[in-house]
Design an enzyme around this catalytic site. Structure first.
Site, PDB file in Angstrom:
ATOM      1  N   HIS A   1      22.708  78.591  25.423  1.00 53.63           N
ATOM      2  CA  HIS A   1      23.029  80.023  25.311  1.00 53.63           C
ATOM      3  C   HIS A   1      23.462  80.336  23.876  1.00 53.63           C
ATOM      4  CE1 HIS A   1      25.234  83.837  26.499  1.00 53.63           C
ATOM      5  NE2 HIS A   1      25.920  83.492  25.428  1.00 53.63           N
ATOM      6  N   GLU A   2      24.372  79.523  23.332  1.00 52.80           N
ATOM      7  CA  GLU A   2      24.850  79.776  21.971  1.00 52.80           C
ATOM      8  C   GLU A   2      23.730  79.578  20.950  1.00 52.80           C
ATOM      9  OE1 GLU A   2      27.450  81.357  21.708  1.00 52.80           O
ATOM     10  OE2 GLU A   2      28.353  80.928  23.642  1.00 52.80           O
TER      11      GLU A   2
ATOM     12  N   HIS B   1      21.582  82.599  20.841  1.00 52.61           N
ATOM     13  CA  HIS B   1      22.113  83.744  20.096  1.00 52.61           C
ATOM     14  C   HIS B   1      21.514  83.821  18.687  1.00 52.61           C
ATOM     15  CE1 HIS B   1      24.779  85.967  22.594  1.00 52.61           C
ATOM     16  NE2 HIS B   1      25.600  84.966  22.850  1.00 52.61           N
TER      17      HIS B   1
ATOM     18  N   GLU C   1      23.600  89.247  25.123  1.00 51.47           N
ATOM     19  CA  GLU C   1      24.101  88.169  25.965  1.00 51.47           C
ATOM     20  C   GLU C   1      23.094  87.802  27.049  1.00 51.47           C
ATOM     21  OE1 GLU C   1      26.687  86.334  25.405  1.00 51.47           O
ATOM     22  OE2 GLU C   1      27.425  87.523  23.717  1.00 51.47           O
TER      23      GLU C   1
ATOM     24  N   ASP D   1      21.571  84.222  27.680  1.00 49.81           N
ATOM     25  CA  ASP D   1      21.627  83.562  28.996  1.00 49.81           C
ATOM     26  C   ASP D   1      20.252  83.069  29.420  1.00 49.81           C
ATOM     27  OD1 ASP D   1      24.319  83.667  29.565  1.00 49.81           O
ATOM     28  OD2 ASP D   1      24.199  85.454  30.831  1.00 49.81           O
TER      29      ASP D   1
END
Length: 639
Positions: free
Chosen positions: A487-488, A491, A547, A551
């Site tokens: 997830h990070e 980003h 986000e 995800d």
């Protein structure tokens, strides 16, 4: 006790199937607005550290370094409740008197830099971060102030939440002013003036949805342009004094606010602004005083979040001490409860996830080669921070506690440390960016990607079950921390992160065709979440798009990594994904977050994202007619 999974319900609602039994019995503690997932981990760490720090105060645990010795002194000071009662409102008085003495803008202008360093309120804010176009150097940013209500959308006519919250805010502030020595009429006049000024500010600052779009953050202005925003205050002298230099460029994420500043700072509005400063000061500092003042100061926040009671005296003291010495506490926690072996293991897992992402990018079918190569380069340059920093930030060596015998109060120490922190921040201006610097304590249950630095950070606190454990299977770990790690990483390629290059510069590295294709895919993600009913309201797909993209990318990449392991178990992967989002929250908190949070509600993060993955339908034999079914054409796939 093992979790009870309702296998039949998975086809209808994955989140309820995994968490339903827990939801029936889970109780939200009176001083919380949520329980489950992240909150439970935070509570566990709090319990552990409170026990350790009691031993520290009792002399049974020796401080391991000079910074921890100062933390011990400060914790002792904030835990001396008798002393705080004796001090009463006295520590607050000098700050209120300083505001009361202002007779006009000139009085404020003459002391503006010192005023800002002291931590007193101003109708604008300055801070330091890396320059969005020259990410190796720290730049000065100029923004508007925080509003009394949670978001500018609350100021729209007939907003029901505002109609409920503003009377609570005014009642709380009336009590706090009375406790600080003002009479009822004085308090009422100040609060009425302050809320009038707050109303004037609201139209010109950004909403949460507007702030979520990083492409509109970079608005460079010259020092003279910012200074010309008002003729009532000498911003030029204040800025050059704060940063000990003359910035050619100041970045304003809220340019419309500075365009309106001269209309806000008029002679007619001076008393309104002065009252607003008094309210901000009393609201911000009352929690450091007596128990009655601390309890009163929580009323508005509790109403917003639905918490039934304030934190206990002991827990509030722990919050305050660990908040001020956050990196010192993080160093202690990380070294004692995480350690170098786990740090290396998780770092290896991050590298593995980066490699999965690289492979997916290399095989991507909708990106052109030039864009693909740049994306892979961005991953090659990605900074990885795991567990805790190698050393405590030098800033904390400057924190020296003035104890009660030398006239120190909780508030005077907090304000001294706050000033040291502000001076340290402003001293970074125009210096090289330190990408290794941690901005989050290792004892914080969270993780983040910083687009300006192109780094991902995983504090030790999140690296525990159900997210990660050596006792869990590889598939469980990939469905937990693996998905969070990816997830990070994702980003870096969401609608905001994709604007920044491998060095963290705001720089369009996409071909026009690839960018158009990506924007269309991002719009699909907006549509997938937009308007979903939740907590009596609906989800804002635009607010949550970054986000949600992260995800989706994170879960998809973690799934691929899980499938590459010898002990792959996709049921365990998806079930643990649903478990990490387990949460029970007050209705007030759920509704507040729908207005201001860039994340979708936890249940929807669990349920909607798995519906974009073909393997989910195959794993649980889900077909058309089942509640969790989504037609292949509607499944959103980006990374």
């Amino acid at each position: 006790m093992a979790d009870t999974i309702n296998q039949d319900l998975i086809k209808t609602d994955l989140y309820d199937a995994v968490n339903g039994e827990w939801l029936k019995t889970a109780k939200i503690p009176g001083d919380h607005s949520t329980t489950g997932g992240f909150t439970d981990l935070s509570d566990g760490i709090e319990k552990t550290l409170m026990a350790d720090f009691k031993e520290l105060l009792d002399g049974k645990l020796e401080p391991q370094n000079a910074e921890m010795a100062e933390f011990k002194k400060f914790y002792a000071l904030v835990s001396d409740f008798d002393k705080r009662e004796k001090d009463g409102s006295q520590p607050l008085k000098p700050y209120l008197e300083r505001i009361e003495k202002l007779n006009g803008y000139q009085d404020l202008s003459e002391q503006l830099a010192d005023w800002i360093l002291t931590g007193l309120p101003t109708p604008f804010s300055f801070d330091i971060d890396s320059d969005m176009k020259h990410s190796t150097t720290y730049a000065l940013f100029a923004s508007g102030p925080r509003l009394f209500l949670p978001d500018k959308t609350y100021y729209e006519k007939d907003n029901k939440a505002a109609a409920q919250l503003m009377p609570i805010f005014k009642d709380m502030m009336t009590e706090l002013f009375k406790q600080a020595g003002y009479d009822q009429d004085q308090a009422t006049a100040i609060i009425d003036n302050a809320t009038a000024f707050d109303q004037l500010i609201a139209p010109h600052v950004k909403s949460a949805e507007e702030s979520a779009d990083y492409s509109k953050m970079y608005n460079p202005r010259t020092l003279d342009q910012i200074a010309a925003s008002t003729d009532k205050l000498d911003l030029k002298t204040a800025i050059t004094t704060l940063v000990h230099g003359t910035p050619e460029t100041i970045i304003s994420p809220e340019p419309a606010y500075f365009d309106a500043l001269s209309d806000l700072l008029t002679d007619d509005h001076f008393q309104l602004m002065k009252s607003w400063m008094l309210v901000k000061t009393v609201m911000g500092l009352s929690s450091y005083l007596t128990e009655e003042q601390r309890q009163t100061s929580t009323i508005y926040g509790r109403a917003m979040s639905g918490r039934k009671e304030a934190r206990s005296q002991e827990k509030a003291a722990y919050d305050l001490a660990t908040g001020v010495f956050d990196q010192v506490v993080g160093d202690y926690y990380g070294r004692k409860y995480f350690g170098e072996a786990a740090k290396k293991d998780v770092h290896d897992m991050v590298v593995k996830m980066v490699n999965v992402y690289k492979k997916r990018l290399a095989n991507n079918t909708w990106l052109g080669k030039a864009t693909r190569d740049k994306a892979i380069l961005k991953l090659d340059k990605l900074g990885i921070q795991v567990g805790y920093p190698d050393k405590i930030d030098a800033l904390y060596s400057l924190f020296k506690v003035t104890d009660a015998t030398h006239g120190g109060s909780v508030l005077s120490n907090v304000m001294t440390f706050s000033r040291i922190r502000s001076e340290d921040d402003f001293a970074r201006w125009n210096k090289p960016v330190d990408r290794t610097r941690w901005e989050m304590s290792a004892a914080t249950v969270n993780a983040y990607f910083h687009p300006f630095h192109n780094i991902i950070v995983f504090p030790a606190a999140i690296l525990q079950a159900p997210f990660y454990s050596l006792k869990q299977s590889s598939s469980q770990n990939f469905g937990g921390i693996g998905a969070v790690i990816a997830h990070e990483i994702s980003h870096a390629f969401d609608n905001n992160g994709s604007l920044f290059d491998e060095y963290g510069n705001l720089n369009n590295w996409w071909t026009k065709e690839d960018n158009q294709h990506f924007q269309a895919l991002a719009q699909n993600m907006v549509k997938e979440f937009d308007g979903i009913p939740f907590a009596g309201q609906t989800v804002n797909g635009k607010l949550t798009v970054s986000e949600n993209i992260a995800d989706a990318g994170g879960l998809s990449c973690a799934l691929e990594a899980a499938k590459g392991e010898a002990d792959v178990d996709l049921q365990a992967f998806f079930l643990n994904w649903a478990k990490i989002w387990r949460q029970k929250a007050t209705p007030e908190r759920e509704q507040l977050l729908l207005s201001i949070d860039v994340h979708a509600p936890a249940k929807l993060r669990a349920n909607v994202q798995v519906q974009n993955l073909d393997d989910f339908f195959n794993t649980f034999d889900i077909h058309e007619g089942d509640g969790m079914y989504k037609a292949p054409a509607e499944r959103v796939k980006i990374w």
